[in-house]
Design a protein around this motif. Structure first.
Motif, PDB file in Angstrom:
ATOM      1  N   UNK A  54       0.830  -1.036   0.111  1.00 33.72           N
ATOM      2  CA  UNK A  54       0.062  -0.072  -0.053  1.00 33.72           C
ATOM      3  C   UNK A  54       0.644   1.305  -0.120  1.00 33.72           C
ATOM      4  N   UNK A  55       2.028   1.042  -0.009  1.00 34.83           N
ATOM      5  CA  UNK A  55       3.186   2.271  -0.199  1.00 34.83           C
ATOM      6  C   UNK A  55       3.026   3.136   1.110  1.00 34.83           C
ATOM      7  N   UNK A  56       3.268   2.478   2.259  1.00 35.28           N
ATOM      8  CA  UNK A  56       3.465   3.312   3.465  1.00 35.28           C
ATOM      9  C   UNK A  56       4.650   3.720   3.391  1.00 35.28           C
ATOM     10  N   UNK A  57       5.161   4.873   3.985  1.00 35.25           N
ATOM     11  CA  UNK A  57       6.164   5.685   4.285  1.00 35.25           C
ATOM     12  C   UNK A  57       7.083   4.555   5.425  1.00 35.25           C
ATOM     13  N   UNK A  58       8.453   4.893   5.382  1.00 37.96           N
ATOM     14  CA  UNK A  58       9.220   4.029   6.176  1.00 37.96           C
ATOM     15  C   UNK A  58       9.956   5.165   6.797  1.00 37.96           C
ATOM     16  N   UNK A  59      10.390   4.795   8.220  1.00 47.81           N
ATOM     17  CA  UNK A  59      11.505   5.557   8.759  1.00 47.81           C
ATOM     18  C   UNK A  59      12.472   4.756   9.636  1.00 47.81           C
ATOM     19  N   UNK A  60      13.708   4.540   9.101  1.00 50.31           N
ATOM     20  CA  UNK A  60      14.495   3.478   9.943  1.00 50.31           C
ATOM     21  C   UNK A  60      15.760   4.691  10.475  1.00 50.31           C
ATOM     22  N   UNK A  61      16.218   4.683  11.768  1.00 53.09           N
ATOM     23  CA  UNK A  61      17.146   5.393  12.111  1.00 53.09           C
ATOM     24  C   UNK A  61      16.972   6.955  11.558  1.00 53.09           C
ATOM     25  N   UNK A  62      18.519   7.254  10.891  1.00 48.23           N
ATOM     26  CA  UNK A  62      18.538   8.393  10.358  1.00 48.23           C
ATOM     27  C   UNK A  62      18.468   8.519   9.034  1.00 48.23           C
ATOM     28  N   UNK A  63      17.820   7.363   8.463  1.00 46.71           N
ATOM     29  CA  UNK A  63      17.545   7.291   7.036  1.00 46.71           C
ATOM     30  C   UNK A  63      16.049   7.134   6.683  1.00 46.71           C
ATOM     31  N   UNK A  64      15.649   7.983   5.934  1.00 46.60           N
ATOM     32  CA  UNK A  64      14.251   8.354   5.645  1.00 46.60           C
ATOM     33  C   UNK A  64      14.179   7.910   4.125  1.00 46.60           C
ATOM     34  N   UNK A  65      13.281   6.968   4.059  1.00 47.71           N
ATOM     35  CA  UNK A  65      12.902   6.306   2.691  1.00 47.71           C
ATOM     36  C   UNK A  65      11.513   6.739   2.290  1.00 47.71           C
ATOM     37  N   UNK A  66      11.101   7.002   1.056  1.00 48.81           N
ATOM     38  CA  UNK A  66      10.027   7.479   0.596  1.00 48.81           C
ATOM     39  C   UNK A  66       8.968   6.394   0.587  1.00 48.81           C
ATOM     40  N   UNK A 114      28.083  -0.645  13.465  1.00 51.18           N
ATOM     41  CA  UNK A 114      28.085  -0.508  14.963  1.00 51.18           C
ATOM     42  C   UNK A 114      27.244  -1.728  15.730  1.00 51.18           C
ATOM     43  N   UNK A 115      26.161  -1.669  15.180  1.00 49.84           N
ATOM     44  CA  UNK A 115      24.877  -2.677  15.596  1.00 49.84           C
ATOM     45  C   UNK A 115      25.469  -4.073  15.546  1.00 49.84           C
ATOM     46  N   UNK A 116      25.900  -4.631  14.275  1.00 51.80           N
ATOM     47  CA  UNK A 116      26.320  -6.027  13.874  1.00 51.80           C
ATOM     48  C   UNK A 116      27.634  -6.095  14.712  1.00 51.80           C
ATOM     49  N   UNK A 117      28.413  -5.328  14.881  1.00 48.10           N
ATOM     50  CA  UNK A 117      29.834  -5.555  15.552  1.00 48.10           C
ATOM     51  C   UNK A 117      29.549  -5.606  17.043  1.00 48.10           C
ATOM     52  N   UNK A 118      28.549  -4.965  17.462  1.00 48.22           N
ATOM     53  CA  UNK A 118      28.290  -5.365  19.197  1.00 48.22           C
ATOM     54  C   UNK A 118      27.070  -6.393  19.314  1.00 48.22           C
ATOM     55  N   UNK A 123      19.440  -5.084  14.429  1.00 45.80           N
ATOM     56  CA  UNK A 123      19.335  -3.759  14.173  1.00 45.80           C
ATOM     57  C   UNK A 123      20.290  -3.105  13.275  1.00 45.80           C
ATOM     58  N   UNK A 124      20.952  -3.947  12.236  1.00 47.05           N
ATOM     59  CA  UNK A 124      21.820  -3.368  11.286  1.00 47.05           C
ATOM     60  C   UNK A 124      21.306  -2.045  10.645  1.00 47.05           C
TER      61      UNK A 124
END
Length: 362
Positions: A54-66, A114-118, A123-124
């Protein structure tokens, strides 16, 4: 590479954009070093697939995808199948052989952020999920490939494909229950009795809480929740569930509230029925942002708010619980459709009234 010679092309459900999914003939993947190719036996349709559809917006961390997906990509992350090709080093790493049943965790970590390394691989920062980014095609196809960075699990042959394809959502449910930090005697409310909520009921039952309550708008789902171990089932369309929970707890409220409905009203419902210093677990995939009174969380109740994402470290548990019949996931699967009927499957999940887990069979 060892394995059988595969066809050159295969049918697959390819996402190009919201509402633009197409059944196409695409190249069959081949296993390179460290990679596995399976012949898909079943692939579930998830609520997150519907966000993508349905084209919902996505927000992950500091990266915004349309958009929630980066097409074109073969959809599907709830899959299982038979191993047909093995790349160099896979047998040594995972103990897999040709014809074994295998799955991969839904995320393919980068293993360098950082997430993978710890140790927090789920949460990659790159966050490639099967069926959502072009680099990791999903399971709505005749064949699919697990890249070299995948986390792969062997599945006992005794588990039928319809149940093996529920391992992914059950692992998510187990993780959410773990985030709830349930103690003996706790009153636990699980809002939502879809695939994830029902899996949470089954997992929470194994924690032996004092009282386990399932909340949903569909009575048929509540009946399944009771079979899986819910002590009480409540339908908000028939009763004031907040008032009922307060009544059952001498006015204090539940100790743990796990939100798995995907509906904003269930968040407010939980904030009202949970006790002071209780634990609120948010797992849902929401279609739109949710607004609540944060004063309740802080100054009023001093709540413990825990998010839950994916199913880290829970796949072996999910496989074991299904294999031993400790969580009866066969009750989740209500519909199986051919790959060609993917639109019907998506619409059935989107409607959400007459189905629980809908699977596509390539």
């Amino acid at each position: 590479m060892i394995g059988i010679e595969l066809p050159k092309t295969m049918p697959a459900v390819v996402c190009h954009a919201p509402y633009d999914y197409r059944l196409e003939e695409v190249p069959v993947p081949k296993a390179g070093p460290g990679e596995v190719v399976i012949q898909v036996q079943a692939c579930g349709v998830c609520a997150s697939d519907m966000k993508c559809y349905t084209g919902a917006p996505l927000f992950w961390g500091d990266e915004h995808r349309t958009a929630y997906v980066e097409g074109p990509v073969i959809a599907g992350h709830e899959f299982t199948g038979k191993v047909v090709q093995l790349g160099q080093g896979v047998t040594e790493k995972y103990g897999l052989q040709i014809d074994d049943t295998a799955i991969a965790e839904q995320i393919v970590p980068c293993w360098s952020c950082r997430y993978c390394q710890t140790g927090k691989y789920w949460l990659c920062k790159i966050h490639n999920i099967f069926g959502f980014q072009q680099v990791v095609n999903g399971g709505m196809a005749k064949y699919m490939k697990f890249p070299a960075k995948s986390i792969i699990h062997k599945v006992p042959d005794e588990i039928p494909p319809s149940q093996a394809a529920v391992i992914e959502p059950l692992a998510c449910s187990i993780h959410a229950v773990q985030r709830g930090e349930i103690e003996f005697g706790d009153v636990v409310v699980i809002a939502g009795a879809g695939t994830l909520g029902l899996g949470m009921v089954g997992a929470a039952r194994l924690k032996n809480p004092g009282k386990l309550i399932s909340v949903d708008l569909v009575d048929e789902r509540l009946q399944i929740a009771e079979k899986l171990g819910a002590d009480i089932s409540l339908n908000p369309s028939k009763i004031d569930v907040v008032e009922k929970v307060l009544e059952m707890t001498d006015g204090y409220g539940c100790d743990v509230y796990i939100e798995a409905t995907g509906h904003p009203s269930a968040v407010e419902q939980g904030l009202r029925m949970i006790r002071k210093a209780g634990t609120f677990v948010e797992f849902s995939v929401m279609r739109e942002p949710v607004t609540v009174d944060w004063t309740i969380i802080g100054d009023t109740k001093e709540l413990n708010i825990h998010g839950a994402h994916l199913g880290p470290h829970a796949y072996p548990l999910a496989i074991d619980y299904i294999h031993r019949g400790m969580i009866d996931v066969k009750q989740f699967v209500t519909h199986q459709l051919s790959l060609e009927k993917y639109v019907e499957a998506f619409e059935m999940v989107q409607k959400g009234t007459n189905s629980i887990k809908v699977q596509l069979i390539p």
